[in-house]
Design an enzyme around this catalytic site. Structure first.
Site, PDB file in Angstrom:
ATOM      1  CE  LYS A   1      -3.720   5.343  -1.139  1.00 22.25           C
ATOM      2  NZ  LYS A   1      -4.716   5.775  -2.249  1.00 22.25           N
TER       3      LYS A   1
ATOM      4  CE1 TYR B   1      -3.681   2.299   0.973  1.00 17.32           C
ATOM      5  CE2 TYR B   1      -2.359   3.195   2.782  1.00 17.32           C
ATOM      6  CZ  TYR B   1      -3.535   3.225   2.022  1.00 17.32           C
ATOM      7  OH  TYR B   1      -4.459   4.320   2.408  1.00 17.32           O
TER       8      TYR B   1
END
Ligand SMILES: NC(=O)c1ccc[n+]([C@@H]2O[C@H](COP(=O)([O-])OP(=O)(O)OC[C@H]3O[C@@H](n4cnc5c(N)ncnc54)[C@H](O)[C@@H]3O)[C@@H](O)[C@H]2O)c1
Length: 286
Positions: free
Chosen positions: A156, A152
């Protein structure tokens, strides 16, 4: 001119829903995307109650071809698209040595591959109409690191480079691209962090996104954080560092490491050219 049209992905719940409703309150027409079609339809209904046209879309962004179809349907329905908020997301949190291929693939495809696809799908329309607004969604996990979120965090962080590049490419077309790192209590936040964000409402992030989608938005290529009413800009800073002679060694780095790391008097290069300027200006000492 008929009112502007925004696509918000993952807008059936959480932050995306708050973004869609705030954009609707600002008078934009909406395509409310969510892989949960029932939730998307519910939020589209809430937009109708506010008094704007809205269409729900239940495609799962990330898979190849989905973004092109989503933009195609938007153009069929509204004849235009002016703003894109790439908000949809999932987490598959595990420390890096436990991550499966699927954990990596799924998170990268929704948070990064799908985002690039969505941008590529709207970009020709934005260029043609010489207007567009893109809001990408980052996360403190990607900006600062977070245990158990390697997949993640990687995606991001990547959208920050994407946003800055879009800003550079869109500048002469009045296309602004910015990145937001939100904090709010949502289903995803509950899954990842329990009640750490309790009391922090998605409604206190949404006005920033609405501003970044507005015609009056004066900024592009920037990164903002918002949560609980605190709105800040986050910058990429570079230390003054040192200039070492050709042939320097690891021992020289060890000797200078404190100076290299010293962020007092740091610069915030706006683009690659500004980062390279001191390097290309000064001749390397012999
Ligand atoms: N909540 C926070 O504090 C926080 C912090 C940093 C970043 N973010 C980011 O903000 C965004 C929204 O997060 P949230 O907290 O509202 O999450 P959420 O889980 O509450 O809502 C996400 C929504 O996206 C939808 N969705 C998931 N995958 C999809 C797909 N492939 N296609 C279409 N829809 C899909 C879900 O059905 C859900 O309705 C995410 O990108 C997330 O990474 C959230």
């Amino acid at each position: 001119m008929s009112s502007r049209v925004a696509i918000v992905t993952g807008a059936g719940a959480g932050l995306g829903r708050a973004y869609a409703l705030d954009l609707a309150r600002a008078g934009l027409r909406l395509v409310v995307n969510d892989r949960d079609g029932t939730a998307a339809a519910r939020v589209a209904g809430e937009c109708h109650e506010i008094g704007v046209e809205a269409e729900s879309d239940e495609s799962a962004v990330g898979a190849l071809g989905v973004a092109g179809e989503l933009v195609g349907r938007t153009l069929e329905r509204f004849g235009r698209v002016d703003a894109l908020v790439c908000n949809a997301g999932v987490v598959r949190d595990r420390t890096v040595h436990r991550l499966t291929d699927m954990d990596v693939q799924e998170v990268l495809s929704v948070h990064l591959g799908g985002v690039i696809d969505q941008v590529r799908a709207v970009w020709p329309h934005f260029r043609r109409q010489r207007y567009g607004r893109v809001v990408l969604v980052s996360s403190a996990a990607g900006l600062f690191g977070s245990v158990g979120q390697a997949n993640y965090a990687a995606a991001k962080a990547a959208v920050v480079g994407l946003g800055r590049t879009l800003a550079a490419e869109g500048r002469s077309y009045d296309i602004a691209a910015n990145v937001v790192a939100p904090v709010a209590q949502t289903d995803m936040a509950m899954t990842a962090l329990g009640d750490a964000f309790a009391g922090l409402s998605a409604d206190d992030v949404a006005p920033l996104v609405t501003y970044l989608c507005s015609e009056g938005c004066m900024v592009s290529g920037e990164l903002f954080a918002a949560g609980g009413g605190r709105v800040t800009r986050i910058g990429w800073a570079e230390s003054a560092g040192v200039r070492l002679p050709h042939g320097f060694t690891a021992a020289d780095i060890a000797a200078e490491i404190d100076t290299i790391r010293d962020m007092s008097g740091c610069a915030f290069p706006a683009d690659v050219a500004e980062h390279l300027k001191p390097l290309l200006r000064q001749k390397q000492p012999q």
